[in-house]
Design a protein around this motif. Structure first.
Motif, mmCIF file in Angstrom:
data_model
loop_
_atom_site.group_PDB
_atom_site.id
_atom_site.type_symbol
_atom_site.label_atom_id
_atom_site.label_comp_id
_atom_site.label_asym_id
_atom_site.label_seq_id
_atom_site.Cartn_x
_atom_site.Cartn_y
_atom_site.Cartn_z
ATOM 1 N N ILE A 1 33.600 -12.466 45.671
ATOM 2 C CA ILE A 1 32.932 -13.769 45.584
ATOM 3 C C ILE A 1 32.657 -14.124 44.117
ATOM 4 O O ILE A 1 32.973 -15.225 43.651
ATOM 5 C CB ILE A 1 31.623 -13.750 46.410
ATOM 6 N N ILE A 2 32.093 -13.177 43.380
ATOM 7 C CA ILE A 2 31.767 -13.443 41.966
ATOM 8 C C ILE A 2 33.045 -13.733 41.174
ATOM 9 O O ILE A 2 33.092 -14.678 40.377
ATOM 10 C CB ILE A 2 31.002 -12.240 41.361
ATOM 11 N N SER A 3 34.088 -12.951 41.424
ATOM 12 C CA SER A 3 35.328 -13.144 40.646
ATOM 13 C C SER A 3 35.989 -14.475 40.970
ATOM 14 O O SER A 3 36.555 -15.123 40.086
ATOM 15 C CB SER A 3 36.305 -11.987 40.876
ATOM 16 N N ALA A 4 35.903 -14.905 42.221
ATOM 17 C CA ALA A 4 36.517 -16.199 42.593
ATOM 18 C C ALA A 4 35.788 -17.348 41.897
ATOM 19 O O ALA A 4 36.416 -18.289 41.391
ATOM 20 C CB ALA A 4 36.483 -16.380 44.115
ATOM 21 N N VAL A 5 34.449 -17.269 41.866
ATOM 22 C CA VAL A 5 33.677 -18.333 41.220
ATOM 23 C C VAL A 5 33.930 -18.331 39.705
ATOM 24 O O VAL A 5 34.112 -19.388 39.094
ATOM 25 C CB VAL A 5 32.162 -18.168 41.530
ATOM 26 N N GLU A 6 33.981 -17.142 39.120
ATOM 27 C CA GLU A 6 34.254 -17.064 37.677
ATOM 28 C C GLU A 6 35.681 -17.549 37.362
ATOM 29 O O GLU A 6 35.905 -18.196 36.340
ATOM 30 C CB GLU A 6 34.019 -15.641 37.170
ATOM 31 N N ALA A 7 36.625 -17.240 38.243
ATOM 32 C CA ALA A 7 38.012 -17.695 38.023
ATOM 33 C C ALA A 7 38.084 -19.217 38.093
ATOM 34 O O ALA A 7 38.748 -19.861 37.270
ATOM 35 C CB ALA A 7 38.937 -17.075 39.064
ATOM 36 N N PHE A 8 37.376 -19.797 39.061
ATOM 37 C CA PHE A 8 37.329 -21.263 39.193
ATOM 38 C C PHE A 8 36.825 -21.883 37.893
ATOM 39 O O PHE A 8 37.351 -22.893 37.419
ATOM 40 C CB PHE A 8 36.430 -21.609 40.390
ATOM 41 N N SER A 9 35.836 -21.245 37.285
ATOM 42 C CA SER A 9 35.274 -21.751 36.032
ATOM 43 C C SER A 9 36.185 -21.434 34.830
ATOM 44 O O SER A 9 36.540 -22.311 34.049
ATOM 45 C CB SER A 9 33.888 -21.132 35.844
ATOM 46 N N ASN A 10 36.590 -20.172 34.709
ATOM 47 C CA ASN A 10 37.373 -19.743 33.535
ATOM 48 C C ASN A 10 38.731 -20.426 33.428
ATOM 49 O O ASN A 10 39.229 -20.667 32.336
ATOM 50 C CB ASN A 10 37.617 -18.229 33.579
ATOM 51 N N LEU A 11 39.349 -20.679 34.572
ATOM 52 C CA LEU A 11 40.693 -21.251 34.538
ATOM 53 C C LEU A 11 40.666 -22.791 34.530
ATOM 54 O O LEU A 11 41.710 -23.434 34.662
ATOM 55 C CB LEU A 11 41.547 -20.734 35.706
ATOM 56 N N ALA A 12 39.471 -23.359 34.342
ATOM 57 C CA ALA A 12 39.374 -24.827 34.314
ATOM 58 C C ALA A 12 40.061 -25.406 33.072
ATOM 59 O O ALA A 12 40.456 -26.565 33.063
ATOM 60 C CB ALA A 12 37.901 -25.250 34.348
ATOM 61 N N ASN A 13 40.182 -24.590 32.017
ATOM 62 C CA ASN A 13 40.803 -25.133 30.801
ATOM 63 C C ASN A 13 42.332 -25.108 30.841
ATOM 64 O O ASN A 13 42.979 -25.501 29.885
ATOM 65 C CB ASN A 13 40.293 -24.404 29.538
ATOM 66 N N TYR A 14 42.890 -24.664 31.950
ATOM 67 C CA TYR A 14 44.349 -24.743 32.115
ATOM 68 C C TYR A 14 44.660 -26.128 32.675
ATOM 69 O O TYR A 14 44.820 -26.319 33.877
ATOM 70 C CB TYR A 14 44.843 -23.615 33.022
ATOM 71 N N ASP A 15 44.691 -27.090 31.758
ATOM 72 C CA ASP A 15 44.788 -28.489 32.188
ATOM 73 C C ASP A 15 46.042 -29.188 31.685
ATOM 74 O O ASP A 15 46.240 -30.374 31.906
ATOM 75 C CB ASP A 15 43.533 -29.259 31.725
ATOM 76 N N GLY A 16 46.886 -28.462 30.946
ATOM 77 C CA GLY A 16 48.154 -29.052 30.505
ATOM 78 C C GLY A 16 48.044 -29.900 29.253
ATOM 79 O O GLY A 16 48.987 -30.607 28.909
ATOM 80 N N ILE A 17 46.908 -29.851 28.564
ATOM 81 C CA ILE A 17 46.771 -30.675 27.356
ATOM 82 C C ILE A 17 47.110 -29.870 26.095
ATOM 83 O O ILE A 17 47.975 -30.252 25.325
ATOM 84 C CB ILE A 17 45.342 -31.250 27.239
ATOM 85 N N ARG A 18 46.443 -28.737 25.916
ATOM 86 C CA ARG A 18 46.595 -28.005 24.642
ATOM 87 C C ARG A 18 47.672 -26.926 24.665
ATOM 88 O O ARG A 18 48.180 -26.522 23.637
ATOM 89 C CB ARG A 18 45.253 -27.390 24.252
ATOM 90 N N PHE A 19 47.980 -26.426 25.857
ATOM 91 C CA PHE A 19 48.998 -25.375 25.943
ATOM 92 C C PHE A 19 49.496 -25.293 27.383
ATOM 93 O O PHE A 19 48.857 -25.824 28.303
ATOM 94 C CB PHE A 19 48.419 -24.010 25.513
ATOM 95 N N GLY A 20 50.628 -24.628 27.559
ATOM 96 C CA GLY A 20 51.115 -24.337 28.905
ATOM 97 C C GLY A 20 51.848 -25.488 29.568
ATOM 98 O O GLY A 20 52.230 -26.475 28.942
#
Lengths: 481, 96
Positions: free
Chosen positions: A308-327
């Motif tokens: 549960i904790i890891s899923a919530v942290e992943a939801f937050s941590n991976l929010a910056n994967y938005d296609g603007i600065r990289f990737g």
């Protein structure tokens, strides 16, 4: 030169005796990695030219580098650890072309100590889980039986002698589970011992870089090199790093270990693991280790709370994967559509579901009953473990409830959000404790004994591993490369 | 506790993710199974326990507040899917 049979010290001595040995070393590493890649798909990036360039670099500076602790030692990094000279993909389509602008702290340390970066190893996408079924670059096969997963490429690369050591992340036990599947030693240190700068993590409060090796002595040497304060990572410990290699040889007091009395209640626990673990307890007692069965009533909830904790942290941590600065960036007519297209096309189906689950648990309807409850459970488990480890030197369990799952059926939990492979390992992540898996001989696939120790007391784990290495006639699992 | 499809739709919207119908169906089942498994933990009375947010027992180690060089502009822009020599490019904020 037979790389798998050469120790770190032997490699260093040979280089110091004759620098032309470096050419032989480079050739040997490239050939070995190439074979392992062909048979197991253990690497995402592996480039013989890059290895040759590093060999040339060492040759040019070897007169100043003779005393470097890891001179000429080939290593691999999981592909979520930043490397400025190789891509860092996190095994995801999203980062398939990503070239980090800087090295992770661990990368810099290894390079500065003369080690050779052989390649970037394959893993589950963003390191979520150890099922081996969610890499954009396809699964890694187990060296001992290619029909089974190896969990990640880091463990497979060490077992097969492609590299002497590898580093990978461990949020719920992924590093230790893969080591158990492949029959190698792995340590997840105390939270903060190794800098996480440059690790593209998904669960910051749980995740730590760990080390995989074939030998306890070499593991100790690498720990001394990698541990320590990093001013660029606020979560590193500003604590003295012990001289593990020297301490290993010192006499140890009689080890007193605890085993949770309900250890055999793990879901999907295989019968033969049950038998083997009981046999190992008997062997350890024969070696003079005193073992008590104890009550740890909340240990069984560790994996659920950590998921549960890891899923919530992943939801937050991976929010910056938005296609603007990289990737990766998806085609879209406007900004909001770009975000959703980018993330929906860049992440695998499995990761999309995991992130949505994390988002769901963060909502008002679920926050109190599940997320907050998990954080409170984390406190309770930490208190229980700290209390237990005040009295006992170690907490002992199997590493995983089962041996490496088959690749066409990646895990007994196929299609579930919580990976039962983490039943025994997740508690160490919740409490930030050091933990080590040591391989055990079985008749089939390898499995591991899992030891947890007090915070910052990694030496207890190393001493126990050394004792097992000397006293239990462990043979490396058989494989054909 | 049962999760309904609307809750999942809103959750995926918050995560800026579009799930296919098949993925939505699979996730609904997975979430239900997980919540059933987590039910015993949910029932434990932890009212008097404080939550732990970090498995970290010491204070943050902050470095000195000194200005240090940051990444050069060119390096910062190097991985961008769309950029010129000084800016990231994004699609229009508002649809035509």
């Amino acid at each position: 030169m037979e790389l798998p049979n050469s120790s770190i010290q032997q490699i260093k001595t040979k280089i110091n005796e004759n620098t032309s040995f470096l050419d032989e070393l480079g050739e040997s590493v490239s050939q070995r990695c190439s074979k392992v890649q062909k048979k197991l798909n253990a690497f995402i990036s592996f480039d013989p030219q890059f290895i040759a360039e590093q060999i040339e670099g060492i040759k040019n500076t070897v007169h100043n580098s003779k005393n470097l602790s890891l001179l000429g030692v080939p290593f691999a990094l999981a592909d979520n650890i930043s490397t400025s000279e190789q891509k860092t993909t996190c095994a995801s389509k999203f980062l398939a072309t990503y070239q980090p602008p800087f090295d992770a702290r661990v990368t810099s340390i290894l390079k500065a100590n003369g080690a050779i970066a052989a390649g970037k190893t394959n893993m589950n996408e963003f390191g979520v889980g150890c099922s081996g079924d969610s890499s954009y670059f396809k699964a890694v096969k187990n060296p001992c039986d290619t029909k089974h997963t190896s969990g990640n490429g880091a463990a497979a690369a060490v077992l097969t002698g492609a590299v002497k050591l590898s580093l990978a992340s461990d949020a719920l036990g992924e590093l230790r589970q893969a080591a158990s599947y492949c029959g190698v030693i792995a340590i997840k240190p105390t939270y903060g011992r190794i800098s996480r700068r440059g690790l593209l993590d998904y669960a910051s409060s749980l995740e730590q870089i760990g080390i995989i090796s074939n030998s306890t002595g070499e593991l100790a040497a690498v720990m001394e090199t990698l541990f320590g304060y990093d001013p660029e990572d606020v979560s590193t410990l500003d604590a003295k790093v012990p001289a593990y290699s020297l301490m290993l040889d010192k006499n140890t007091n009689k080890i007193h270990a605890a085993v949770p009395e309900d250890w055999s209640d793990a879901p999907y626990l295989q019968d033969h693991i049950k038998i083997l673990f009981q046999e190992q307890i008997n062997k350890l007692e024969d070696l003079g280790i005193k073992i008590d069965l104890i009550s740890l009533p909340h240990f069984r909830y560790a994996s659920t709370a950590a998921t549960i904790i890891s899923a919530v942290e992943a939801f937050s941590n991976l929010a910056n994967y938005d296609g603007i600065r990289f990737g990766y960036r998806g085609e879209a007519k406007h900004l909001q559509e770009m975000y959703t297209q980018t993330r929906s096309e860049g992440f695998s189906s499995k990761l999309k579901k995991f992130l949505t689950f994390g988002s769901l648990i963060s909502t008002a309807n679920y926050y109190h009953d599940y997320f907050l409850q998990s954080q409170k459970m984390r406190s309770l488990i930490t208190i229980e473990l700290d209390t237990c480890l005040q009295k006992y030197d170690l907490l002992l369990t199997p590493t995983t409830p089962f041996t490496a799952p088959k690749l066409d059926h990646p895990s007994p939990m196929n299609g579930e959000l919580a990976d039962p492979a983490g039943f025994y390992t997740a508690a160490a992540n919740l409490a930030g404790l050091p933990a080590l898996t040591f391989p055990v001989n079985g008749s089939g696939l390898p499995f591991g004994l899992h030891f947890m120790a007090k915070r910052e007391n990694e030496i207890e784990l190393l001493k126990t591993a050394l004792l097992l290495e000397k006293e239990i006639s462990f043979q490396k699992p058989e494989f054909d490369i | 506790m049962e999760t309904n499809t609307m809750e999942l739709k809103y959750a995926s919207l918050d995560a800026r993710i579009v799930l296919t119908e098949q993925e939505e169906k699979e996730l609904t089942e997975q979430v239900q199974k997980f919540l059933d498994m987590a039910a015993p933990m949910k029932k434990i009375n932890l009212a008097n326990i404080k939550p732990t947010y970090y498995g970290f027992t010491r204070q943050n180690n902050l470095r000195k507040d000194e200005v240090k060089p940051s990444l050069p502009l060119e390096t910062s822009l190097a991985n961008a899917p769309d950029a010129d020599d000084s800016c990231f490019h994004v699609p229009k904020i508002v649809e035509d």
